[in-house]
Design a protein around this motif. Structure first.
Motif, PDB file in Angstrom:
ATOM      1  N   GLU A  51      -6.629   3.873  -9.411  1.00  0.00           N
ATOM      2  CA  GLU A  51      -5.826   5.089  -9.452  1.00  0.00           C
ATOM      3  C   GLU A  51      -4.913   5.172 -10.660  1.00  0.00           C
ATOM      4  OE1 GLU A  51      -3.720   2.196  -6.600  1.00  0.00           O
ATOM      5  OE2 GLU A  51      -5.746   2.763  -7.183  1.00  0.00           O
ATOM      6  N   PHE A  52      -4.482   4.035 -11.194  1.00  0.00           N
ATOM      7  CA  PHE A  52      -3.581   4.090 -12.337  1.00  0.00           C
ATOM      8  C   PHE A  52      -4.318   4.517 -13.611  1.00  0.00           C
ATOM      9  CE2 PHE A  52      -1.216   1.050  -9.583  1.00  0.00           C
ATOM     10  CZ  PHE A  52      -0.095   1.838  -9.402  1.00  0.00           C
ATOM     11  N   ASP A  53      -5.554   4.080 -13.783  1.00  0.00           N
ATOM     12  CA  ASP A  53      -6.362   4.606 -14.883  1.00  0.00           C
ATOM     13  C   ASP A  53      -6.616   6.097 -14.694  1.00  0.00           C
ATOM     14  OD1 ASP A  53      -6.470   2.227 -16.203  1.00  0.00           O
ATOM     15  OD2 ASP A  53      -8.516   1.711 -15.617  1.00  0.00           O
ATOM     16  N   GLU A  54      -6.809   6.489 -13.451  1.00  0.00           N
ATOM     17  CA  GLU A  54      -7.034   7.910 -13.170  1.00  0.00           C
ATOM     18  C   GLU A  54      -5.806   8.751 -13.539  1.00  0.00           C
ATOM     19  OE1 GLU A  54      -7.440  10.734  -9.235  1.00  0.00           O
ATOM     20  OE2 GLU A  54      -8.200   8.681  -9.143  1.00  0.00           O
ATOM     21  N   LEU A  55      -4.625   8.250 -13.219  1.00  0.00           N
ATOM     22  CA  LEU A  55      -3.404   8.969 -13.577  1.00  0.00           C
ATOM     23  C   LEU A  55      -3.228   9.028 -15.089  1.00  0.00           C
ATOM     24  CD1 LEU A  55      -1.058   7.439 -10.866  1.00  0.00           C
ATOM     25  CD2 LEU A  55      -1.844   9.799 -10.958  1.00  0.00           C
ATOM     26  N   LYS A  98       0.826  -1.209   0.000  1.00  0.00           N
ATOM     27  CA  LYS A  98       0.000   0.000   0.000  1.00  0.00           C
ATOM     28  C   LYS A  98       0.859   1.257   0.000  1.00  0.00           C
ATOM     29  CE  LYS A  98      -3.906   2.100   2.398  1.00  0.00           C
ATOM     30  NZ  LYS A  98      -4.875   1.976   3.527  1.00  0.00           N
ATOM     31  N   GLU A  99       1.916   1.255   0.776  1.00  0.00           N
ATOM     32  CA  GLU A  99       2.789   2.430   0.838  1.00  0.00           C
ATOM     33  C   GLU A  99       3.495   2.661  -0.493  1.00  0.00           C
ATOM     34  OE1 GLU A  99       6.626   4.100   3.424  1.00  0.00           O
ATOM     35  OE2 GLU A  99       5.683   2.161   3.901  1.00  0.00           O
ATOM     36  N   ALA A 100       3.973   1.584  -1.112  1.00  0.00           N
ATOM     37  CA  ALA A 100       4.650   1.722  -2.403  1.00  0.00           C
ATOM     38  C   ALA A 100       3.702   2.228  -3.474  1.00  0.00           C
ATOM     39  CB  ALA A 100       5.257   0.390  -2.823  1.00  0.00           C
ATOM     40  N   ILE A 101       2.447   1.752  -3.447  1.00  0.00           N
ATOM     41  CA  ILE A 101       1.462   2.219  -4.426  1.00  0.00           C
ATOM     42  C   ILE A 101       1.202   3.710  -4.245  1.00  0.00           C
ATOM     43  CG2 ILE A 101      -0.956   2.038  -5.124  1.00  0.00           C
ATOM     44  CD1 ILE A 101      -0.810  -0.937  -4.501  1.00  0.00           C
ATOM     45  N   GLY A 102       1.124   4.155  -2.986  1.00  0.00           N
ATOM     46  CA  GLY A 102       0.912   5.580  -2.728  1.00  0.00           C
ATOM     47  C   GLY A 102       2.054   6.436  -3.242  1.00  0.00           C
ATOM     48  N   GLU A 103       3.296   6.005  -2.985  1.00  0.00           N
ATOM     49  CA  GLU A 103       4.447   6.764  -3.461  1.00  0.00           C
ATOM     50  C   GLU A 103       4.517   6.771  -4.984  1.00  0.00           C
ATOM     51  OE1 GLU A 103       7.840   5.065  -1.630  1.00  0.00           O
ATOM     52  OE2 GLU A 103       7.399   5.857   0.383  1.00  0.00           O
ATOM     53  N   LEU A 104       4.198   5.610  -5.581  1.00  0.00           N
ATOM     54  CA  LEU A 104       4.227   5.524  -7.034  1.00  0.00           C
ATOM     55  C   LEU A 104       3.169   6.428  -7.661  1.00  0.00           C
ATOM     56  CD1 LEU A 104       5.457   4.111  -9.514  1.00  0.00           C
ATOM     57  CD2 LEU A 104       3.795   2.275  -9.193  1.00  0.00           C
ATOM     58  N   SER A 105       1.990   6.451  -7.079  1.00  0.00           N
ATOM     59  CA  SER A 105       0.924   7.311  -7.593  1.00  0.00           C
ATOM     60  C   SER A 105       1.299   8.779  -7.473  1.00  0.00           C
ATOM     61  CB  SER A 105      -0.380   7.035  -6.843  1.00  0.00           C
ATOM     62  OG  SER A 105      -0.796   5.692  -7.001  1.00  0.00           O
ATOM     63  N   ASN A 106       1.904   9.153  -6.367  1.00  0.00           N
ATOM     64  CA  ASN A 106       2.329  10.550  -6.194  1.00  0.00           C
ATOM     65  C   ASN A 106       3.382  10.938  -7.238  1.00  0.00           C
ATOM     66  OD1 ASN A 106       0.631  10.866  -3.998  1.00  0.00           O
ATOM     67  ND2 ASN A 106       2.206  10.306  -2.500  1.00  0.00           N
ATOM     68  N   THR A 107       4.303  10.027  -7.514  1.00  0.00           N
ATOM     69  CA  THR A 107       5.352  10.322  -8.498  1.00  0.00           C
ATOM     70  C   THR A 107       4.767  10.480  -9.895  1.00  0.00           C
ATOM     71  OG1 THR A 107       6.964   9.067  -7.186  1.00  0.00           O
ATOM     72  CG2 THR A 107       7.513   9.505  -9.493  1.00  0.00           C
ATOM     73  N   ILE A 108       3.911   9.542 -10.280  1.00  0.00           N
ATOM     74  CA  ILE A 108       3.309   9.631 -11.617  1.00  0.00           C
ATOM     75  C   ILE A 108       2.444  10.871 -11.731  1.00  0.00           C
ATOM     76  CG2 ILE A 108       1.797   8.475 -13.274  1.00  0.00           C
ATOM     77  CD1 ILE A 108       2.662   5.819 -12.119  1.00  0.00           C
ATOM     78  N   GLY A 109       1.725  11.199 -10.662  1.00  0.00           N
ATOM     79  CA  GLY A 109       0.910  12.415 -10.672  1.00  0.00           C
ATOM     80  C   GLY A 109       1.752  13.666 -10.810  1.00  0.00           C
ATOM     81  N   ALA A 110       2.909  13.695 -10.142  1.00  0.00           N
ATOM     82  CA  ALA A 110       3.798  14.860 -10.265  1.00  0.00           C
ATOM     83  C   ALA A 110       4.349  14.980 -11.683  1.00  0.00           C
ATOM     84  CB  ALA A 110       4.941  14.739  -9.261  1.00  0.00           C
TER      85      ALA A 110
END
Length: 419
Positions: A285-289, A249-261
């Motif tokens: 979230e990945f489709d959302e990004l 869960k933590e890795a997914i959150g960090e990955l989502s933040n990076t892709i969003g940035a």
């Protein structure tokens, strides 16, 4: 004598090698031998050119210093460089002694020594690994490692054979699965694809490097094509690792933040309160990004005409859109890079058509299923199904341009009546 018989019977030896590896693998064996031969030719040709360049440099430098018979010493340096490790330094002895003899001081002798002392390390440690390695399919690191390893193993003979032996091992790694690691470590081919490289930067939380890679790709292709070929596959790799349980869960959150940035930096995403095109992520979230990248590409050519649903996907996002009720909404794009079962997509499409009967529903499926034939329109009762964002972007651009062209003559007619 050995070389003579080898050249006379090379066809027989080649057939015996093919027999050893097995007749059933004749295609792979023949391809490997041809590949190795071509690379060896490139290696030896490159060595010939570099040695000739070194000899020319030495001859011209000694001629400028006024050393007698400078062209001769250039030819000697060219020939002696074929003797590995010590050949160039042996070639340096005669011109140094001659320079010391003709000059009353030590200046000319020291300068002659400097020509070889500086030129040979640059040639052997810098230019040869770069040039010869590239021509032969070896990385510069492989050239240095090969020379060190085989010299320690077999001494001077190992130094002579270092590059050819390593080259043959790299070629075998392309055709023999058990030796593939040799090709990966020592070959000059990129270890990761562009998509894997971008995904690795996402995992490393390296926003700057990921943004730079996308910008570099834009210099060679339009932004929608870069998204299709680079960004969306990298996001799909993220979704794949999540499904396989490799990301907590933590890795997914960090990955989502990076892709969003990265999505925020790659292109400016202009916001419109009443858009004409809305991208709805199908799931997660990945489709959302991915929709954020898509919106930025559309708005780059047609500012503030599209937007993406955030913090919601699938049926939840459609229900939210129905509550908002956009007046000028023309297209709803159901977008996925992670994929969804056909039954789930059918339910989503049917629900979108029920909630928005006067709006064009488009399905943009960029998941792995795009490698197979795309589903038919009738199967989902959808007006359009795309498997390429670049094609969808072009379609939206044509639609918006036609709408603008239709409205333009009316404005001109009003101006004409006023005049």
């Amino acid at each position: 004598l050995f070389t003579l018989f080898l050249l006379m019977q090379f066809r027989d030896l080649r057939d015996r090698v093919v027999r050893i590896f097995g007749v059933e693998h004749m295609t792979e064996t023949t391809a490997a031998m041809s590949d190795a031969g071509d690379r060896l030719i490139a290696l030896f040709t490159g060595q010939l050119v570099l040695n000739a360049a070194f000899g020319t440099f030495v001859g011209l430098a000694l001629l400028a210093l006024g050393v007698p018979n400078a062209p001769l010493w250039g030819v000697v340096a060219f020939i002696m460089r074929f003797v590995p490790f010590v050949g160039a330094y042996i070639a340096a002895v005669p011109p140094i002694l001659l320079a010391a003899a003709v000059d009353p001081g030590w200046t000319k002798a020291l300068l002659t020594l400097a020509i070889f002392a500086v030129g040979e390390p640059i040639m052997g440690q810098v230019l040869e690994p770069l040039v010869l390695g590239r021509r032969a399919g070896l990385s510069p690191f492989a050239m240095v490692v090969a020379a060190s390893f085989w010299t320690l193993t077999w001494g001077p003979i190992g130094l002579v054979l270092a590059a050819p032996i390593t080259l043959i091992l790299v070629v075998l790694g392309k055709y023999v699965p058990d030796l593939e690691f040799v090709t990966v470590l020592l070959g000059d081919e990129p270890p990761l694809s562009e998509q894997q490289n971008l995904y690795h930067r996402f995992l490393s939380n390296d926003v700057f490097a990921a943004t730079e890679q996308i910008e570099d790709a834009q210099e060679e292709a339009p932004y929608p094509e870069v998204l299709d070929a680079l960004v969306f596959p990298a996001i799909a790799l993220s979704a794949r690792d999540r499904r396989r349980g490799r990301l907590d869960k933590e890795a997914i959150g960090e990955l989502s933040n990076t892709i969003g940035a990265v999505a925020g930096k790659a292109k400016t995403e202009k916001v419109n309160e009443d858009p004409k095109v809305i991208f709805v992520p199908v799931r997660g979230e990945f489709d959302e990004l991915a929709t954020r990248f898509a919106v930025s590409a559309i708005n780059n050519d047609h500012p503030a005409t599209s937007c993406a649903m955030k913090e919601a996907s699938g049926l939840t996002a459609l229900a939210f859109l129905a509550d908002v009720g956009y007046e000028n909404l023309q297209k709803i794009v159901l977008m996925t890079v992670t994929g969804l079962a056909e039954g789930g997509i059918r339910i989503l499409v049917d629900r979108a058509r029920q909630l928005f009967p006067s709006t064009e529903i488009i399905l943009l499926d960029l998941s792995a299923r795009q490698l197979s034939p795309p589903p038919s329109r009738a199967h989902f009762d959808a007006p359009e199904i795309f498997t390429s964002f670049a094609r969808l972007s072009k379609s939206i651009e044509i639609s918006l341009s036609n709408e603008r062209d239709v409205s333009a003559p009316r404005e001109l007619a009003v101006v004409s009546l006023k005049n």
